[in-house]
Design an enzyme around this catalytic site. Structure first.
Site, short mmCIF file in Angstrom:
data_model
loop_
_atom_site.label_atom_id
_atom_site.label_comp_id
_atom_site.label_asym_id
_atom_site.label_seq_id
_atom_site.Cartn_x
_atom_site.Cartn_y
_atom_site.Cartn_z
N SER A 54 1.78 -8.93 -7.53
CA SER A 54 1.58 -10.36 -7.66
C SER A 54 2.88 -11.04 -8.12
O SER A 54 3.91 -10.85 -7.48
CB SER A 54 0.42 -10.63 -8.63
OG SER A 54 -0.03 -11.96 -8.52
N ASP A 101 -7.92 -9.35 -0.32
CA ASP A 101 -7.16 -10.25 -1.20
C ASP A 101 -7.00 -11.59 -0.51
O ASP A 101 -6.28 -11.69 0.49
CB ASP A 101 -5.79 -9.62 -1.51
CG ASP A 101 -4.93 -10.48 -2.45
OD1 ASP A 101 -5.37 -11.59 -2.82
OD2 ASP A 101 -3.82 -10.02 -2.79
N HIS A 140 -7.69 -9.52 -4.92
CA HIS A 140 -6.31 -9.52 -5.43
C HIS A 140 -6.12 -8.53 -6.57
O HIS A 140 -5.07 -7.90 -6.70
CB HIS A 140 -5.96 -10.94 -5.91
CG HIS A 140 -4.53 -11.11 -6.34
ND1 HIS A 140 -3.48 -10.95 -5.47
CD2 HIS A 140 -3.98 -11.42 -7.55
CE1 HIS A 140 -2.33 -11.16 -6.12
NE2 HIS A 140 -2.61 -11.44 -7.38
#
Length: 377
Positions: A155, A318, A351
Site C-alpha cells: 500500500s 482489492d 486490500h
C-alpha cells in the site's frame, strides 16, 4: 510463543538529521531535527549485504514483528517476518521504521517545534514521498548499511519502495511492491478527502491547535477510520464475516448499532483513537493524493542506468488499489526494460490481503527473496 516467533523486541530511536545536517524537503522546507523510531530483527552479516528494509502502510509503525514486553499482540507483519517465514530472519537482517510525519516515535506534526516549543500542528511542512525516502536513507546511514538486498512494502509502503527505487536505485538489489499504486484515482482521492474533512470539521480540531487547547477531533478521526476500513475489505469479506447478522441476536430497528458490521466498524473507529494522531492522518493521506512519479518523463532514467529487480503483487478482490494499479506500475517498468515479475494473487480479503497469511502470496515472496539470497551468498 512459537519457534517461528522473534520473541521480545524493542523499538529504538535514532536522530538522523540535526541542525548541522538538516533534512531538506522536496517542498524546499527544512527540518532541523528528525528522530526515527525503528526496530531490527536478525543479524547483519560481516559483509553488511543481507539487510532488508520494510516500509509500512498508512497506519503502520516500526513494530512490524515479534512482541513488545507485556503485550499479547505481535507486530503488524508478524506472519511475514521471523525465523522460517517468507522474510526469514535466520537469513536476513530486517529494518522496520516509523514513517516521517507519523505518530509512533518518528518526528511528525505532533512533535515539538524547536522554534516555538509547542507542537508543529499545521505548521509542519507538507510531505512528499521523496521525503519519506530521505529519512529512510538517513536511518540506513545511521546503521551503516550502504545497500539493501531488498526493500519491501505494501500500500503506502509500496509507494515508498517505488519512489526509493526510482530516485536511488543503487540503494537496493530488489524491490517488492504489494497492493500499491503509482497514481491514485479520483475515487481513491475522494475517500481520503472525506476522511480528512471528517477530522477538520470536528469541533475538537480547533484549526489544528487541539494539542495545546486540550481538545481532540475524536469523532472525526473515528469516522475517517471507519470509512477507510470499508475500503480495505472486499464485499466478499464483509459478507463472509458479517452478512446481515444482528449484533444482539435479532434485529431491532433503530438508529443505533443493530447490525454486526456496524459494531465492527464502531470498534475499529474507537480502537484507532488510542494509537493514531489526527494530524498524522491528514499529512500522510495527502502525500498519497499527490504521488504521481511517472508524470516525470525522466522518472525511470536512474533505474535504467542501474536496474533493480522488481516483484509487483496485486490481489484480485482489492478494490482500493485494484490490479489495474499494479499493472500500470508493471507497464512502466517493463516498458523501460527493467526485470519485473508480476503476480495477481487470489484472496477473498481485499486490500488488507497484503497483511495476511495468504499461501500463494507468501510463497511468491519467499521464492523471490530466496533468489536474492543466492545472489549474495
Amino acid at each position: 510463543m512459537s519457534v517461528s516467533s522473534l520473541g521480545i523486541v524493542e523499538t529504538q530511536t535514532a536522530t538522523v538529521f540535526d541542525p548541522a545536517h538538516p533534512l531538506r524537503m522536496r517542498s524546499g522546507a527544512t527540518l532541523e531535527n528528525v528522530e526515527v523510531a525503528y526496530e531490527t530483527y536478525g543479524t547483519l552479516n560481516e559483509a553488511r549485504n543481507n539487510a532488508i528494509y520494510i516500509c509500512h502502510a498508512l497506519t503502520g509503525d516500526a513494530h512490524a514483528a515479534g512482541h513488545h514486553e507485556g503485550e499479547d499482540r505481535p507486530g503488524w507483519w508478524d506472519n511475514m517476518i521471523g525465523p522460517g517465514k517468507p522474510i526469514d530472519t535466520n537469513r536476513w537482517f530486517v529494518v522496520a521504521s516509523n514513517i516521517l510525519g507519523g505518530c509512533r516515535g518518528t518526528t511528525g506534526p505532533s512533535s515539538t517545534n524547536p522554534a516555538t516549543g509547542e507542537p508543529y500542528a499545521l505548521d509542519f511542512p507538507l510531505l512528499d514521498m521523496a521525503d519519506f525516502v530521505s529519512v529512510h536513507r538517513g536511518l540506513a546511514r545511521h546503521l551503516g548499511i550502504e545497500q539493501f538486498a531488498a526493500v519491501v512494502g505494501g500500500s503506502l509502503g509500496g509507494m515508498q519502495v517505488l519512489q526509493w527505487a526510482l530516485s536511488h536505485p543503487a540503494d537496493m538489489g530488489r524491490a517488492l511492491i504489494f497492493a500499491a499504486s503509482s497514481r491514485l484515482t479520483a475515487q481513491n482521492i475522494a475517500f481520503s478527502a472525506v476522511g480528512r474533512q471528517a477530522i477538520m470539521r470536528d469541533s475538537g480540531f480547533n484549526d489544528g491547535q487541539f494539542l495545546t487547547r486540550g481538545t481532540k477531533p475524536s469523532k472525526g478521526l473515528s469516522v475517517a477510520r471507519m470509512m477507510a476500513h470499508i475500503t480495505y475489505l472486499s464485499e466478499e469479506a464483509f459478507q463472509e464475516k458479517f452478512g446481515r447478522s444482528a449484533q444482539q441476536g435479532e434485529l431491532s430497528p433503530n438508529f443505533g448499532i443493530d447490525f454486526a458490521v456496524e459494531s465492527y466498524l464502531e470498534h475499529q473507529g474507537e480502537r484507532f483513537l488510542s494509537r493514531f494522531d489526527p494530524l498524522s492522518y491528514l499529512y500522510l493521506t495527502r502525500v498519497m493524493d499527490y504521488f504521481d512519479p511517472f508524470a516525470d518523463e525522466k522518472a525511470l532514467d536512474a533505474l535504467i542506468a542501474d536496474p533493480v529487480r522488481f516483484l509487483v503483487v496485486s490481489f484480485d478482490t482489492d478494490w482500493r488499489f485494484s490490479t489495474e494499479h499494479s499493472r500500470r506500475i508493471v507497464r512502466h517498468l517493463e516498458g523501460a526494460g527493467l526485470p519485473t515479475s508480476f503476480r495477481e494473487i487470489h484472496s477473498p480479503w481485499g486490500h488488507d490481503s497484503f497483511l495476511l497469511e495468504v499461501e500463494q502470496y507468501h510463497e511468491t515472496v519467499r521464492a523471490f527473496l530466496d533468489r536474492a539470497g543466492e545472489e549474495i551468498a
